[in-house]
Scaffold this active site. Structure first.
Site, PDB file in Angstrom:
ATOM      1  CB  SER A 294      -0.963  -0.046   1.196  1.00 19.26           C
ATOM      2  OG  SER A 294      -1.966   0.931   1.085  1.00 19.26           O
TER       3      SER A 294
ATOM      4  CG  HIS B  61      -5.524  -2.340   0.412  1.00 19.48           C
ATOM      5  ND1 HIS B  61      -5.334  -1.926  -0.897  1.00 19.48           N
ATOM      6  CD2 HIS B  61      -4.687  -1.564   1.181  1.00 19.48           C
ATOM      7  CE1 HIS B  61      -4.446  -0.947  -0.923  1.00 19.48           C
ATOM      8  NE2 HIS B  61      -4.027  -0.718   0.313  1.00 19.48           N
TER       9      HIS B  61
ATOM     10  CG  ASP C  40      -7.617  -3.167  -3.095  1.00 22.80           C
ATOM     11  OD1 ASP C  40      -8.315  -2.556  -2.263  1.00 22.80           O
ATOM     12  OD2 ASP C  40      -6.376  -3.115  -3.088  1.00 22.80           O
TER      13      ASP C  40
END
Length: 276
Positions: A102, A252, A224
């Site tokens: 991320s 995610h 996602d």
């Protein structure tokens, strides 16, 4: 009385495992908002026989040194990239494999643009250079969506944690994962979490992508809502040497929801030539 500044390794709660040796390559793991060392537990053992494994926590997250977190120093993702480079410098790392999740993935990108000699290959798990939906990068949020998310964090942080964790998990098949993510968010200092969320969700790292030349694997969940497929395709198109693998899972965190598929994609990338 003088005081000694803690080392970068202590500030970032670095844990080192795996193989040691003069010619052993290092693999560096970095997570994101609410991230803890344990988030990589399903991947790390697979690499410990071949690599020296270095797991880094973002300053402000997990068991890192919270006193080292500063609103000015960490007002951009570049500040966190500086922290990562300090760790790599202290360990004298060059030609390392970097695995980031991320916002942690983009922190790795920013670090690699600044000091590319420290990186040999990159694995970006669920990355997004821009979370806001704009013409050339299809993020999944409007400004008002992010403002509402931040307002929820400000109003009731624990309540927000319980509501946001299922969105991150993205699957009903792993209730234990939802609980793990919820607990991880709750354990994070609320003030730091709120500030980092603002920095992360309003960040824009698109300008760095054309300068990024390290061979890269993008690992993308099929479903996602935080970093949708369109964002993964955008990054893949912008990078000079990359490939993208879509993992059939939701949420995610494919390294938690589908670790074997994630490991398979990484193994093929690390042991074969990169191809677009």
């Amino acid at each position: 009385m003088s005081t000694t500044t803690p080392s970068a390794l202590k500030r970032s709660n670095v844990v080192i495992s795996g193989t040691s040796g003069l010619n052993t390559q290092t693999m560096v793991f970095l997570d994101c908002l609410g991230g803890e060392q344990s988030m990589w537990r399903l991947l790390v053992p697979a690499f410990e026989e071949q690599y020296r494994v270095v797991v880094v926590e973002l300053i402000g997250m997990g068991n890192s040194d919270l006193t080292a977190y500063g609103r000015a120093a960490h007002s951009t993702l570049e500040g966190h990239a500086s922290d990562l480079l300090k760790v790599m410098s202290e360990l004298a790392l060059h030609d390392a494999v970097f695995v980031g999740h991320s916002a942690g993935a983009l922190i790795g990108v920013l670090a690699a643009v600044r000091e590319p000699q420290r990186f040999a290959k990159m694995v970006l798990v669920s990355p997004s250079p821009r979370y806001i939906d704009e013409q050339d990068c299809a993020g999944n949020f409007e400004h008002k969506d992010i403002n509402e998310l931040l307002a929820a964090m400000d109003g009731d942080y624990n309540g927000w944690s319980q509501a946001f964790a299922p969105v991150v998990a993205g699957t009903d098949e792993h209730p234990e994962m939802v609980m793990e993510l919820t607990n991880s968010f709750v354990r994070t200092n609320p003030e730091i979490a709120r500030h980092f969320a603002r920095v992360s969700f309003f960040s824009d790292s698109r300008a760095a992508l054309p300068f990024f030349t390290i061979p890269t694997l993008i690992v993308q969940s099929a479903n996602d809502v935080i970093a949708p497929l369109a964002v993964g395709h955008y990054i893949n198109e912008q990078l000079a040497d990359s490939r993208m693998v879509v993992v059939e899972t939701g949420g995610h965190c494919p390294h938690l929801s589908a670790p074997q598929k994630t490991l398979s994609a990484m193994d093929k990338f690390l042991h074969h030539e990169t191809a677009r």
